[in-house]
Design a protein around this motif. Sequence first.
Motif, PDB file in Angstrom:
ATOM      1  N   VAL A 542      98.767  38.612  10.175  1.00 34.69           N
ATOM      2  CA  VAL A 542      97.663  39.471   9.718  1.00 34.69           C
ATOM      3  C   VAL A 542      96.582  39.512  10.790  1.00 34.69           C
ATOM      4  O   VAL A 542      96.038  38.470  11.178  1.00 34.69           O
ATOM      5  CB  VAL A 542      97.067  38.942   8.403  1.00 34.69           C
ATOM      6  CG1 VAL A 542      95.925  39.848   7.943  1.00 34.69           C
ATOM      7  CG2 VAL A 542      98.140  38.840   7.327  1.00 34.69           C
ATOM      8  N   THR A 695      96.801  32.229   5.384  1.00 29.85           N
ATOM      9  CA  THR A 695      97.758  33.339   5.470  1.00 29.85           C
ATOM     10  C   THR A 695      98.008  33.946   4.097  1.00 29.85           C
ATOM     11  O   THR A 695      98.017  35.178   3.923  1.00 29.85           O
ATOM     12  CB  THR A 695      99.086  32.864   6.083  1.00 29.85           C
ATOM     13  OG1 THR A 695      98.861  32.418   7.420  1.00 29.85           O
ATOM     14  CG2 THR A 695     100.114  33.983   6.090  1.00 29.85           C
ATOM     15  N   LYS A 699      97.113  37.781   3.007  1.00 33.25           N
ATOM     16  CA  LYS A 699      98.155  38.708   2.556  1.00 33.25           C
ATOM     17  C   LYS A 699      97.870  39.209   1.143  1.00 33.25           C
ATOM     18  O   LYS A 699      98.170  40.370   0.818  1.00 33.25           O
ATOM     19  CB  LYS A 699      99.524  38.037   2.644  1.00 33.25           C
ATOM     20  CG  LYS A 699      99.996  37.862   4.084  1.00 33.25           C
ATOM     21  CD  LYS A 699     101.392  37.267   4.165  1.00 33.25           C
ATOM     22  CE  LYS A 699     101.857  37.195   5.624  1.00 33.25           C
ATOM     23  NZ  LYS A 699     103.205  36.588   5.757  1.00 33.25           N
TER      24      LYS A 699
END
Length: 707
Positions: A542, A695, A699
């Motif tokens: 990302v 993470t 997401k």
Amino acid sequence: MMAQSACVLIESDGEKFTPYFTGINKVKFRNKLADESYCIGGVLSKDSYLNQNNIISTALASGASAIHPGYGFLSENPGFAALCQKNGIAFIGPSDKVISKMGDKDMARKTMIEAGVPVIPGSSLIEDLTQAVEEAKRIGFPLLIKARSGGGGRGIRLVKSAEEFEQNYNMATQEALSAFGDGMVYMEKYLKHVKHIEMQILADNYGNVLCLGERDCSVQRKNQKLIEESPAVLIPEETRRKMMEVSAKAAAAANYTGAGTIEYLYDKDGNFYFMEMNTRLQVEHPVTEMITGIDLVKWQIRIAAGLKLNIPQDAITFDNHAIECRINAEKVHQGIYRASGGKIEMLHIPGGPQVRFDTAIYHGYTVPPFYDSMIGKLIVSAKTRDEAIRKMKAALCELIIEGVEHNAEFQMELLSSEEFENATYTTDLLAEGYSKLERSAVSNETLDELTVTCPRCKNTLTSSELLNWLNVCPYCRYHFRINTRQRLRWICDKDSFVEIDKELESTNIINFPGYDKKLENARLESAESDAVICGFGTIGGVETAIFVMEPYFMMGSMGSVVGEKITRLFEAAREKNKPVVGFTVSGGARMQEGILSLMQMAKTSGAVKLHSDAGNLFICVLTDPTTGGVTASFAMEADIIISEPFALIGFAGPRVIEQTIKKKLPSGFQRAEFLLERGFIDEIVDRRNLKTYITQVLKLHIKTDNN
């Protein structure tokens, strides 16, 4: 035991991040044998396997009439057992009253003494340091300080002398409070060169108690078992019979029902002492099943259903010998044990007569970082101990798990050691940091490398050990300070970070005396131009704006350049509609820049506000210490505020506050754990899990935006 189906599986969501449980989600999982499966929350245990309301809601929604708690999480939680009963669901285990009595180590000792069971010399619960010192003198050194509510090898501190007692006592009470929510401790005489022997019992609701013999669980590392075997070959038959009789008496005295274990220490003179009772199924229960032919899980369920034990004690025989090796996802090399995760690319499970591998892994399974490192249990049985050892070695050679590092090779070394082969091993086989097995493999270069003493638990760590654990003490989770470049290497995807505004450097704006020299020294010490690095990179794929404050540049103090860099980063992130992830460390504002330094608080706060108004995410990770103007401005304005364990977080320091208000502050004041309990921060995350955690949040944010 199920009203609507034969088996219902409850799981956390291991594939996508689910931070808040909003209802019962029926989901399909690959390679599961359950008739139905339900998601009960996010990957963190507090959101799922420890969330009592979610589990009870799932049981009621699925029509389950009983809950089997396994051997972790809520299996020894009296509150959960009581909650099951309140909702008309059978808890497959003892009553909440029995769990409370035997889970309280002090009460368990008293119960055993009243039942005539020998216990380790020690104390009752300790009220304060004065009493602790007196009891320590009476017991004598070395001794163990143990948490009343401890378990799984945690909450135990070894004290070797009077000189180190006070510090260890204070640390033990703090650790007990942090780990179990209960700071009460007691003490026991430390017995050296002993075996850890546990007796397996089954008890029904009609006063019948069955003892299924013992297991030798003495191969341990940091009080965590690695190998278990049964029978314990060095225990004389007369002593075994006595231990079995005493164990049955102990279970009866506790009004116990279900499967449980009575644990003892057995010394070289043939004496045995009660240590604790586990009011649940043990990880190593297959060892007993292999030599007795009795299915402990089945009998737990039968007892909970009201059936009587129909097996007489004299029908229990031990014709075979069984061994269990715990297969952990970890790298074991030269005394360093590092957790390993990742995707299993190839799996081959050994087979053959009396070879059993209990596991939940499969080809393509991803080992997560959130739970215990054990990924399987390899159990074998044979007519003799020598045959069982040979069979286990063959099974370990046949076991193939590729994609994650594991300890099968290390288990092979343990089985081949002289101490294991002749069964003389005791609980201190691996107690020296480097085991006897590993010393021969340690090169002079390794032994001569830099060593560091952990300031929290006082264990000695090597530089390579610290590096493997991301500068986190593997024994007590103390987080050593790291610089910005280390942080970026560990948090960003490889080679993805691109720095911006690197050319900006502080100058002596108001001609403060000596400030030029301070800046020069800070640049030399940190090898950075100022106290923050900003840029763009990817975290788990990302694209993210990232800033990291540098502790070695004037302790991350906030000057005009720090404020300017952070402000520019937020502006760039807003233009690109990218999230911001920041890591703070600070000793406050930089007074050598006067009002210009203080102005950065309003400046950065404004940038955060505009970023937020545009619908963008800001995650801030507070490291030790985060204080002063940084805390007062952007650090505490994030959408999600995370902290590393034990971090000091506040505006003014505790000493200044106490002197100002003339009152004693509560224990742990301004530490991360204290602030989490009171809602000032959202989560405490171990550095080793930070990238995975961030993470998942990123997401989730992207998915939400797309929706």
